[in-house]
Enzyme design. Structure first.
Site, PDB file in Angstrom:
ATOM      1  N   GLY A  10       0.823  -1.212   0.000  1.00 25.27           N
ATOM      2  CA  GLY A  10       0.000   0.000   0.000  1.00 25.27           C
ATOM      3  C   GLY A  10       0.851   1.254   0.000  1.00 25.27           C
ATOM      4  O   GLY A  10       0.433   2.306   0.482  1.00 25.27           O
ATOM      5  N   TYR A  26     -14.007  -4.987  10.209  1.00 28.12           N
ATOM      6  CA  TYR A  26     -12.692  -4.322  10.103  1.00 28.12           C
ATOM      7  C   TYR A  26     -11.980  -4.374  11.455  1.00 28.12           C
ATOM      8  O   TYR A  26     -10.788  -4.716  11.527  1.00 28.12           O
ATOM      9  CB  TYR A  26     -12.896  -2.878   9.632  1.00 28.12           C
ATOM     10  CG  TYR A  26     -11.641  -2.030   9.632  1.00 28.12           C
ATOM     11  CD1 TYR A  26     -10.642  -2.217   8.681  1.00 28.12           C
ATOM     12  CD2 TYR A  26     -11.460  -1.019  10.585  1.00 28.12           C
ATOM     13  CE1 TYR A  26      -9.488  -1.427   8.688  1.00 28.12           C
ATOM     14  CE2 TYR A  26     -10.323  -0.227  10.595  1.00 28.12           C
ATOM     15  CZ  TYR A  26      -9.331  -0.434   9.651  1.00 28.12           C
ATOM     16  OH  TYR A  26      -8.198   0.354   9.669  1.00 28.12           O
ATOM     17  N   ALA A  42     -10.845  -7.913  12.026  1.00 32.35           N
ATOM     18  CA  ALA A  42      -9.720  -8.285  11.160  1.00 32.35           C
ATOM     19  C   ALA A  42      -8.419  -7.677  11.685  1.00 32.35           C
ATOM     20  O   ALA A  42      -7.386  -8.355  11.751  1.00 32.35           O
ATOM     21  CB  ALA A  42      -9.991  -7.827   9.725  1.00 32.35           C
ATOM     22  N   LYS A  43      -8.458  -6.419  12.068  1.00 32.88           N
ATOM     23  CA  LYS A  43      -7.236  -5.790  12.585  1.00 32.88           C
ATOM     24  C   LYS A  43      -6.814  -6.453  13.893  1.00 32.88           C
ATOM     25  O   LYS A  43      -5.617  -6.672  14.135  1.00 32.88           O
ATOM     26  CB  LYS A  43      -7.451  -4.287  12.788  1.00 32.88           C
ATOM     27  CG  LYS A  43      -7.559  -3.483  11.485  1.00 32.88           C
ATOM     28  CD  LYS A  43      -6.306  -3.584  10.629  1.00 32.88           C
ATOM     29  CE  LYS A  43      -6.235  -2.504   9.546  1.00 32.88           C
ATOM     30  NZ  LYS A  43      -5.111  -2.728   8.621  1.00 32.88           N
TER      31      LYS A  43
HETATM   32  N1  LIG Z   1      -6.414   6.541   7.840  1.00 39.15           N
HETATM   33  C1  LIG Z   1      -6.758   6.114   9.053  1.00 39.15           C
HETATM   34  O1  LIG Z   1      -7.421   6.840   9.818  1.00 39.15           O
HETATM   35  C2  LIG Z   1      -6.309   4.757   9.543  1.00 39.15           C
HETATM   36  C3  LIG Z   1      -6.493   4.474  10.908  1.00 39.15           C
HETATM   37  C4  LIG Z   1      -6.092   3.245  11.403  1.00 39.15           C
HETATM   38  C5  LIG Z   1      -5.506   2.317  10.568  1.00 39.15           C
HETATM   39  N2  LIG Z   1      -5.338   2.599   9.240  1.00 39.15           N
HETATM   40  C6  LIG Z   1      -4.710   1.557   8.407  1.00 39.15           C
HETATM   41  O2  LIG Z   1      -3.549   2.083   7.813  1.00 39.15           O
HETATM   42  C7  LIG Z   1      -3.283   1.408   6.581  1.00 39.15           C
HETATM   43  C8  LIG Z   1      -3.076   2.441   5.476  1.00 39.15           C
HETATM   44  O3  LIG Z   1      -4.282   3.146   5.299  1.00 39.15           O
HETATM   45  P1  LIG Z   1      -4.363   4.630   4.725  1.00 39.15           P
HETATM   46  O4  LIG Z   1      -5.118   5.424   5.715  1.00 39.15           O
HETATM   47  O5  LIG Z   1      -3.049   5.104   4.259  1.00 39.15           O
HETATM   48  O6  LIG Z   1      -5.387   4.410   3.513  1.00 39.15           O
HETATM   49  P2  LIG Z   1      -5.159   4.259   1.942  1.00 39.15           P
HETATM   50  O7  LIG Z   1      -4.595   5.523   1.404  1.00 39.15           O
HETATM   51  O8  LIG Z   1      -6.477   3.769   1.412  1.00 39.15           O
HETATM   52  O9  LIG Z   1      -4.056   3.120   1.810  1.00 39.15           O
HETATM   53  C9  LIG Z   1      -4.343   1.748   1.660  1.00 39.15           C
HETATM   54  C10 LIG Z   1      -3.376   1.196   0.633  1.00 39.15           C
HETATM   55  O10 LIG Z   1      -3.488  -0.227   0.586  1.00 39.15           O
HETATM   56  C11 LIG Z   1      -3.458  -0.653  -0.758  1.00 39.15           C
HETATM   57  N3  LIG Z   1      -4.201  -1.915  -0.825  1.00 39.15           N
HETATM   58  C12 LIG Z   1      -5.447  -2.135  -0.358  1.00 39.15           C
HETATM   59  N4  LIG Z   1      -5.821  -3.400  -0.634  1.00 39.15           N
HETATM   60  C13 LIG Z   1      -4.772  -3.991  -1.262  1.00 39.15           C
HETATM   61  C14 LIG Z   1      -4.542  -5.275  -1.803  1.00 39.15           C
HETATM   62  N5  LIG Z   1      -5.496  -6.224  -1.768  1.00 39.15           N
HETATM   63  N6  LIG Z   1      -3.361  -5.548  -2.373  1.00 39.15           N
HETATM   64  C15 LIG Z   1      -2.393  -4.603  -2.438  1.00 39.15           C
HETATM   65  N7  LIG Z   1      -2.551  -3.358  -1.941  1.00 39.15           N
HETATM   66  C16 LIG Z   1      -3.724  -3.056  -1.373  1.00 39.15           C
HETATM   67  C17 LIG Z   1      -4.125   0.481  -1.538  1.00 39.15           C
HETATM   68  O11 LIG Z   1      -3.676   0.556  -2.886  1.00 39.15           O
HETATM   69  P3  LIG Z   1      -4.511  -0.080  -4.111  1.00 39.15           P
HETATM   70  O12 LIG Z   1      -5.938   0.314  -3.914  1.00 39.15           O
HETATM   71  O13 LIG Z   1      -3.883   0.523  -5.330  1.00 39.15           O
HETATM   72  O14 LIG Z   1      -4.279  -1.552  -4.012  1.00 39.15           O
HETATM   73  C18 LIG Z   1      -3.650   1.701  -0.773  1.00 39.15           C
HETATM   74  O15 LIG Z   1      -2.435   2.216  -1.310  1.00 39.15           O
HETATM   75  C19 LIG Z   1      -4.487   0.482   6.349  1.00 39.15           C
HETATM   76  O16 LIG Z   1      -4.148  -0.829   6.763  1.00 39.15           O
HETATM   77  C20 LIG Z   1      -5.560   1.059   7.262  1.00 39.15           C
HETATM   78  O17 LIG Z   1      -6.502   0.091   7.657  1.00 39.15           O
HETATM   79  C21 LIG Z   1      -5.717   3.797   8.711  1.00 39.15           C
END
Ligand SMILES: NC(=O)c1ccc[n+]([C@@H]2O[C@H](COP(=O)([O-])OP(=O)(O)OC[C@H]3O[C@@H](n4cnc5c(N)ncnc54)[C@H](OP(=O)(O)O)[C@@H]3O)[C@@H](O)[C@H]2O)c1
Length: 248
Positions: free
Chosen positions: A10, A152, A155-156
């Protein structure tokens, strides 16, 4: 080619891109993985230019829920040793839960996106991990610790239990395994069009520091865990949440 290699799933957007930028600035070569080739390419070019090393960041396209697609990642790593694996890919997947079939589909989708992506990438790269000194980092969420996300959250939370086993398995080889659990992080694709000004304000208010997290806040925690200074830290869950969940 640099001496150290980090693989960031990601890594084309949000937190993953900030992690890639931070590690690239520290001299790592970084391989970013995601499903969208165009997004990865733009990020790889931007981050490589920012750190002044044209080859610093490379990209490989793979859906990490599909075991067959891991071959491309392994091939991209080639003969290199992997210093750090950052299992950041994931997200909240909604769905129509009016039927049991819909419930099953939504649960499977969330488990696939958040658990299987991490398990498959880590398992695929285990033979290539640096021994001693390798690092496995898993991205969880405050939702694992205080609920709020249904499948979600579940899963986490599953990542935590797996991290403890993996830390025990790899500890004797001086490889650490840790979980980083972010609170609300703005400026990513995570919320898509689900975020409202009220939702943002509510999440900021739930923190003790009265601000939203930013991708760099999470990247700095990962920089620490990835580095040599964190060699005695393993099997831990590090909350980076502005104090919105305390000490868990
Ligand atoms: N933002 C928040 O508030 C928050 C809070 C707690 C935890 N998180 C966690 O932090 C992590 C990053 O999230 P983010 O906030 O940066 O959101 P994001 O911008 O949506 O990043 C998620 C990334 O994961 C990639 N991805 C998703 N499914 C995939 C798959 N099956 N295979 C390969 N790549 C995949 C996506 O790229 P593609 O779509 O191009 O595959 C995207 O680049 C996630 O695990 C999220 O659950 C986020």
């Amino acid at each position: 080619m640099g001496e150290r290699l980090a693989v960031v799933s990601g890594g084309g957007t949000g937190i993953g891109a900030a992690v890639a930028e931070t590690l690239a600035a520290d001299g790592y070569d970084v391989l970013i993985v995601g499903r969208r080739a165009d997004v990865l390419l733009v990020a790889a070019e931007r981050i490589s230019a920012a750190c002044g090393r044209p080859e610093a960041v490379s990209a490989v396209t793979a859906d990490l829920t599909d075991p067959a697609q891991l071959a491309g990642v392994v091939e991209a790593v080639g003969e290199r040793t992997v210093d750090v694996v950052v299992n950041n890919a994931g997200g909240y997947l909604g769905g129509d839960t009016a039927t049991l079939a819909g419930v099953a589909a939504q649960w499977r989708a969330n488990l696939d996106a958040n658990v299987l992506t991490a398990v498959l990438l880590t398992e695929a790269l285990l033979p290539a991990l640096r021994r001693p000194g390798g690092r496995v980092i898993l991205l969880s969420s405050i939702a694992a610790q205080r609920g709020g996300g249904g499948p979600y959250s579940a899963a986490k939370a599953a990542l935590h239990g797996w991290a403890y086993d993996l830390a025990a398995q790899l500890g004797p080889e001086q490889i650490t395994v840790n979980v980083v659990s972010p609170g609300y992080v703005a400026e990513t694709e995570f919320f898509g069009d689900r975020m409202t000004p009220e939702g943002h304000a509510k999440r900021v208010d739930a923190t003790l520091v009265k601000r939203a997290g930013l991708p760099d806040d999470i990247a700095e925690a990962i920089r620490y865990l990835a580095g040599p200074a964190a060699g005695y830290v393993t099997g831990q869950v590090l909350g980076v949440n502005g104090g919105s969940v305390l000490g868990r």
